[in-house]
Scaffold this active site. Structure first.
Site, PDB file in Angstrom:
ATOM      1  N   HIS A   1      23.089 -24.759   9.919  1.00  0.00           N
ATOM      2  CA  HIS A   1      23.609 -23.445   9.565  1.00  0.00           C
ATOM      3  C   HIS A   1      25.020 -23.328  10.123  1.00  0.00           C
ATOM      4  O   HIS A   1      25.264 -23.592  11.297  1.00  0.00           O
ATOM      5  CB  HIS A   1      22.710 -22.350  10.150  1.00  0.00           C
ATOM      6  CG  HIS A   1      22.870 -21.025   9.467  1.00  0.00           C
ATOM      7  ND1 HIS A   1      24.053 -20.315   9.512  1.00  0.00           N
ATOM      8  CD2 HIS A   1      22.007 -20.294   8.714  1.00  0.00           C
ATOM      9  CE1 HIS A   1      23.910 -19.190   8.832  1.00  0.00           C
ATOM     10  NE2 HIS A   1      22.675 -19.159   8.324  1.00  0.00           N
ATOM     11  N   HIS A   2      25.951 -22.926   9.261  1.00  0.00           N
ATOM     12  CA  HIS A   2      27.360 -22.875   9.646  1.00  0.00           C
ATOM     13  C   HIS A   2      27.627 -21.822  10.722  1.00  0.00           C
ATOM     14  O   HIS A   2      28.647 -21.867  11.414  1.00  0.00           O
ATOM     15  CB  HIS A   2      28.222 -22.602   8.410  1.00  0.00           C
ATOM     16  CG  HIS A   2      29.604 -23.153   8.515  1.00  0.00           C
ATOM     17  ND1 HIS A   2      30.146 -23.652   9.680  1.00  0.00           N
ATOM     18  CD2 HIS A   2      30.583 -23.277   7.575  1.00  0.00           C
ATOM     19  CE1 HIS A   2      31.385 -24.057   9.464  1.00  0.00           C
ATOM     20  NE2 HIS A   2      31.677 -23.843   8.190  1.00  0.00           N
ATOM     21  N   ALA A   3      26.704 -20.869  10.886  1.00  0.00           N
ATOM     22  CA  ALA A   3      26.890 -19.848  11.920  1.00  0.00           C
ATOM     23  C   ALA A   3      26.844 -20.435  13.326  1.00  0.00           C
ATOM     24  O   ALA A   3      27.427 -19.869  14.254  1.00  0.00           O
ATOM     25  CB  ALA A   3      25.818 -18.767  11.778  1.00  0.00           C
TER      26      ALA A   3
END
Length: 198
Positions: free
Chosen positions: A167-169
């Protein structure tokens, strides 16, 4: 914003294969060990959202991996308690396989903890790209997802495709690149120095 991405690389597992041959060990638990050791070295791969929507970092993650049943062509998921000591982890894996490896239940080992992350393997085919399209209800899934392919030889080296979905978060390209380099270092150094210690 929900934004996941995946990257596929070839890990050089020549030293891991040599360790396997010298010690009569299966390859899959050795690969699981490499990933789990690297995951537990970095907070960004242990960041998750709990059932109340709170974000936090697990102190430790245990691997949860697929096993294939040839007789009916189905899969089960088994988790194994993590131990940083290679011999101890392999012992844990072997005990789990003896108890649950032949069960056709989807989750044969009871009491799966919340702090597990998924690993799967497609030993029948190599690939240059792999992507999971996941939709979830409620909170986003922040933990990494790993998929191995079929290993192959190139210039007298053994390589295996590894897809990493994150997840890019919580994970930027920097973090994934560091993960890949560290996993490769473990393959190169740990198994070379422990090739006859088991």
């Amino acid at each position: 914003m929900k934004c996941t991405y995946s990257i596929t690389v070839n890990l050089d597992i020549t030293e891991v294969i040599q360790y396997k041959r010298n010690n009569g060990t299966k390859l899959y638990p050795l690969l699981i060990y490499v990933l789990t050791k690297t995951v537990n070295n970095h907070e960004e791969f242990r960041t998750a959202i709990d059932e109340k929507g709170h974000i936090g970092i697990w102190h430790i993650l245990h691997p949860c991996y697929t096993i294939f049943h040839k007789d009916n062509e189905t899969f089960s998921e088994v988790w194994t308690e993590w131990n940083d000591n290679l011999t101890a982890f392999l012992d844990n894996w072997e005990k789990d396989m003896a108890l649950y490896g032949n069960s056709h239940e989807i989750n044969p080992k009871p009491s799966t903890p919340a702090n597990v992350f998924p690993i799967s393997i497609l030993p029948w085919t190599s690939f240059t790209g792999f992507n999971l399209n996941i939709t979830t209800s409620g909170d986003d899934y922040l933990l990494p997802i790993f998929t191995f392919g079929k290993y192959f030889t190139q210039a007298d080296r053994f390589l295996i495709p590894l897809s990493i979905q994150v997840h890019h978060a919580v994970c930027d390209g920097f973090h994934v690149s560091r993960f890949i380099n560290e996993a490769q270092q473990i393959c190169n150094e740990l198994f070379a120095t422990n090739s006859t210690n088991r």
